[in-house]
Design a protein around this motif. Structure first.
Motif, PDB file in Angstrom:
ATOM      1  N   THR A   1       0.367  -1.742  12.019  1.00 31.34           N
ATOM      2  CA  THR A   1      -0.976  -1.735  11.440  1.00 31.34           C
ATOM      3  C   THR A   1      -0.935  -1.635   9.940  1.00 31.34           C
ATOM      4  O   THR A   1      -1.489  -2.583   9.168  1.00 31.34           O
ATOM      5  CB  THR A   1      -1.638  -0.366  11.885  1.00 31.34           C
ATOM      6  OG1 THR A   1      -1.807  -0.260  13.271  1.00 31.34           O
ATOM      7  CG2 THR A   1      -2.941  -0.210  11.354  1.00 31.34           C
ATOM      8  N   ILE A   2      -0.064  -0.992   9.351  1.00 32.65           N
ATOM      9  CA  ILE A   2       0.078  -1.101   8.013  1.00 32.65           C
ATOM     10  C   ILE A   2       0.570  -2.556   7.506  1.00 32.65           C
ATOM     11  O   ILE A   2      -0.150  -2.969   6.459  1.00 32.65           O
ATOM     12  CB  ILE A   2       1.221   0.077   7.335  1.00 32.65           C
ATOM     13  CG1 ILE A   2       0.623   1.575   7.729  1.00 32.65           C
ATOM     14  CG2 ILE A   2       1.595  -0.181   5.846  1.00 32.65           C
ATOM     15  CD1 ILE A   2       1.790   2.524   7.287  1.00 32.65           C
ATOM     16  N   ALA A   3       1.543  -2.937   8.102  1.00 28.68           N
ATOM     17  CA  ALA A   3       1.742  -4.515   7.888  1.00 28.68           C
ATOM     18  C   ALA A   3       0.604  -5.361   7.833  1.00 28.68           C
ATOM     19  O   ALA A   3       0.462  -6.394   7.259  1.00 28.68           O
ATOM     20  CB  ALA A   3       3.175  -4.843   8.727  1.00 28.68           C
ATOM     21  N   CYS A   4      -0.235  -5.136   8.985  1.00 28.97           N
ATOM     22  CA  CYS A   4      -1.264  -6.132   9.055  1.00 28.97           C
ATOM     23  C   CYS A   4      -2.215  -5.776   7.719  1.00 28.97           C
ATOM     24  O   CYS A   4      -2.815  -6.804   7.295  1.00 28.97           O
ATOM     25  CB  CYS A   4      -2.110  -5.940  10.350  1.00 28.97           C
ATOM     26  SG  CYS A   4      -3.580  -6.751  10.711  1.00 28.97           S
TER      27      CYS A   4
ATOM     28  N   HIS B   1       9.421  -1.618   9.037  1.00 28.96           N
ATOM     29  CA  HIS B   1       8.810  -1.358   7.920  1.00 28.96           C
ATOM     30  C   HIS B   1       9.835  -0.708   6.677  1.00 28.96           C
ATOM     31  O   HIS B   1      10.241   0.108   6.948  1.00 28.96           O
ATOM     32  CB  HIS B   1       7.527  -0.486   7.766  1.00 28.96           C
ATOM     33  CG  HIS B   1       6.441  -0.839   6.689  1.00 28.96           C
ATOM     34  ND1 HIS B   1       6.665  -0.231   5.421  1.00 28.96           N
ATOM     35  CD2 HIS B   1       5.367  -1.782   6.866  1.00 28.96           C
ATOM     36  CE1 HIS B   1       5.614  -0.813   4.389  1.00 28.96           C
ATOM     37  NE2 HIS B   1       4.832  -1.499   5.398  1.00 28.96           N
ATOM     38  N   PRO B   2       9.957  -1.494   5.374  1.00 28.77           N
ATOM     39  CA  PRO B   2      10.805  -0.878   4.591  1.00 28.77           C
ATOM     40  C   PRO B   2      10.545   0.283   3.935  1.00 28.77           C
ATOM     41  O   PRO B   2      11.405   0.916   3.364  1.00 28.77           O
ATOM     42  CB  PRO B   2      10.805  -2.246   3.271  1.00 28.77           C
ATOM     43  CG  PRO B   2       9.264  -2.832   3.765  1.00 28.77           C
ATOM     44  CD  PRO B   2       9.171  -2.597   4.985  1.00 28.77           C
ATOM     45  N   ARG B   3       9.381   1.071   3.946  1.00 32.53           N
ATOM     46  CA  ARG B   3       8.988   2.045   3.518  1.00 32.53           C
ATOM     47  C   ARG B   3       9.144   3.219   4.286  1.00 32.53           C
ATOM     48  O   ARG B   3       8.240   4.408   4.244  1.00 32.53           O
ATOM     49  CB  ARG B   3       7.723   2.034   2.647  1.00 32.53           C
ATOM     50  CG  ARG B   3       8.034   1.105   1.240  1.00 32.53           C
ATOM     51  CD  ARG B   3       6.665   1.074   0.489  1.00 32.53           C
ATOM     52  NE  ARG B   3       5.489   0.704   0.915  1.00 32.53           N
ATOM     53  CZ  ARG B   3       5.326  -0.655   1.381  1.00 32.53           C
ATOM     54  NH1 ARG B   3       6.179  -1.555   1.199  1.00 32.53           N
ATOM     55  NH2 ARG B   3       4.255  -0.954   2.048  1.00 32.53           N
TER      56      ARG B   3
ATOM     57  N   THR C   1       0.726  -1.158   0.235  1.00 29.73           N
ATOM     58  CA  THR C   1       0.058   0.093   0.226  1.00 29.73           C
ATOM     59  C   THR C   1       1.031   1.400  -0.025  1.00 29.73           C
ATOM     60  O   THR C   1       1.897   1.247   0.571  1.00 29.73           O
ATOM     61  CB  THR C   1      -0.758   0.015   1.255  1.00 29.73           C
ATOM     62  OG1 THR C   1      -1.798   1.288   1.170  1.00 29.73           O
ATOM     63  CG2 THR C   1      -0.284  -0.125   2.459  1.00 29.73           C
ATOM     64  N   SER C   2       0.269   2.302  -0.464  1.00 28.06           N
ATOM     65  CA  SER C   2       0.988   3.612  -0.483  1.00 28.06           C
ATOM     66  C   SER C   2       0.386   4.403   0.736  1.00 28.06           C
ATOM     67  O   SER C   2       0.986   5.450   0.971  1.00 28.06           O
ATOM     68  CB  SER C   2       0.448   4.448  -1.819  1.00 28.06           C
ATOM     69  OG  SER C   2      -0.823   4.726  -1.857  1.00 28.06           O
ATOM     70  N   ILE C   3      -0.393   3.916   1.612  1.00 26.21           N
ATOM     71  CA  ILE C   3      -0.712   4.591   2.786  1.00 26.21           C
ATOM     72  C   ILE C   3       0.184   4.375   3.784  1.00 26.21           C
ATOM     73  O   ILE C   3       1.034   3.670   4.095  1.00 26.21           O
ATOM     74  CB  ILE C   3      -1.795   3.794   3.390  1.00 26.21           C
ATOM     75  CG1 ILE C   3      -3.281   3.805   2.574  1.00 26.21           C
ATOM     76  CG2 ILE C   3      -2.421   4.420   4.754  1.00 26.21           C
ATOM     77  CD1 ILE C   3      -4.371   3.002   2.997  1.00 26.21           C
ATOM     78  N   GLY C   4       0.648   5.600   4.285  1.00 26.96           N
ATOM     79  CA  GLY C   4       1.788   5.957   4.978  1.00 26.96           C
ATOM     80  C   GLY C   4       1.513   6.806   6.276  1.00 26.96           C
ATOM     81  O   GLY C   4       0.356   7.573   6.126  1.00 26.96           O
TER      82      GLY C   4
END
Length: 325
Positions: free
Chosen positions: A193-196, A215-217, A9-12
């Protein structure tokens, strides 16, 4: 879920005071844990896809994203600060504060935000760009070191090493502060949360807990790429040895500042490419950024994960294809 099936995802976002800010393709949301235990959520319709087409071009989008992130991040910080229980009365307000409020009215918050962003940029450039350049110039001025400092690549490499040392020292120092540790816990909650979500699992505290806080990003990895790419870009800049030492240092500072948009743009493209690639070599290159996140993230508790989920939910579009990285 297998890595190949992950939805990248692009969500960050970023951690704020007792909360998390998330930004998706169409919406930006800030969730904050209030002193009474409730979660306040503020949603704005200003996602990353609302930018003009010109701002989405390669290299340019990296520069835009950097400045945009500073402004949006500062707004989120100020929003979260409104919930901090500070005991201040009107008598503590200075005459200058009252004058600003009278003159600027509702615009005072925007003025404060952009001024804070300006100060943040000046501080960052001064500490991580200008200071290494000044030290490098001073070292090159020592006659006894001329055999070492004379090669063209010395300036760029030496500055790069200094920049890394200053950056890592700065991060190590602030990570020991009690309030910063709390922010870093929310940073960890954001990543988990993003990883999930990327793994396709339901966003519940129980599910989110299972995932890594690295997280890589992450923006931390982006800053590390900035450090590395600046070494390469600055290696092609002239050293201005034909001028006096003071003039040469000033010209170096000017050229480095002018090249910062290029460095930021290239760094964004590299991390975007690395975030999509499943190549093992790319994975190895991403490792230093993940290691650095041991300083900038902490394991969150369940209440912090709940806040991160609350900020994530409004940013997820109905069509998941629209938030692909």
């Amino acid at each position: 879920m297998a890595k190949e099936e992950q939805h990248i995802t692009s969500i960050g976002g970023q951690a704020v005071m007792e909360g998390v800010m998330m930004r998706g393709p169409f919406k930006t949301a800030v969730a904050v844990r209030k002193p009474d235990g409730d979660i306040a959520v503020k949603v704005d319709e200003d996602g990353t896809k609302t930018r003009p087409a010109f701002c989405k071009l390669p290299i340019i989008r990296g520069c835009v994203n950097f400045i945009d992130s500073l402004v949006i991040g500062m707004k989120a910080l100020m929003y979260s600060a409104e919930f901090i229980d500070l005991e201040e009365d009107e008598e503590s307000e200075s005459k200058f504060d009252k004058w600003l409020e009278d003159k600027l009215g509702d615009k005072i918050k925007d003025v404060v935000i952009y001024f804070a962003v300006f100060i943040a940029i000046i501080f960052s450039v001064g500490l991580f760009i200008l200071l290494p350049s000044v030290i490098s110039g001073a070292v090159e001025a020592i006659p006894a070191l001329e055999p070492i400092t004379s090669p063209q690549a010395f300036t760029s490499v030496f500055e790069g090493i200094l920049r890394m040392v200053i950056f890592l020292s700065y991060m190590a120092l602030i990570s020991q502060m009690k309030d910063i540790k709390r922010v870093f816990e929310y940073h960890g909650a954001e990543h988990k949360t993003i990883a999930c979500y990327e793994a396709g699992e339901e966003l519940t505290p129980e599910n989110v807990k299972k995932f890594t806080r690295f997280h890589p990003r992450c923006g931390t990895s982006f800053l590390l790429f900035v450090m590395i790419i600046s070494i390469i870009v600055f290696a092609f800049l002239p050293r201005f040895n034909e001028f006096s030492k003071i003039i040469a240092i000033l010209l170096r500072l000017a050229t480095r500042i002018c090249c910062l948009p290029i460095v930021a743009g290239l760094s964004y493209e590299v991390i975007k490419w690395a975030g999509r690639s499943k190549n093992k070599c790319v994975g190895i290159l991403s490792k230093p950024g993940l290691w650095l996140q041991r300083l900038t993230t902490r394991e969150p508790d369940e209440s912090q994960i709940e806040v991160a989920i609350a900020s994530m939910m409004p940013c997820i579009p109905e069509n998941k294809e629209e938030d692909k990285w």
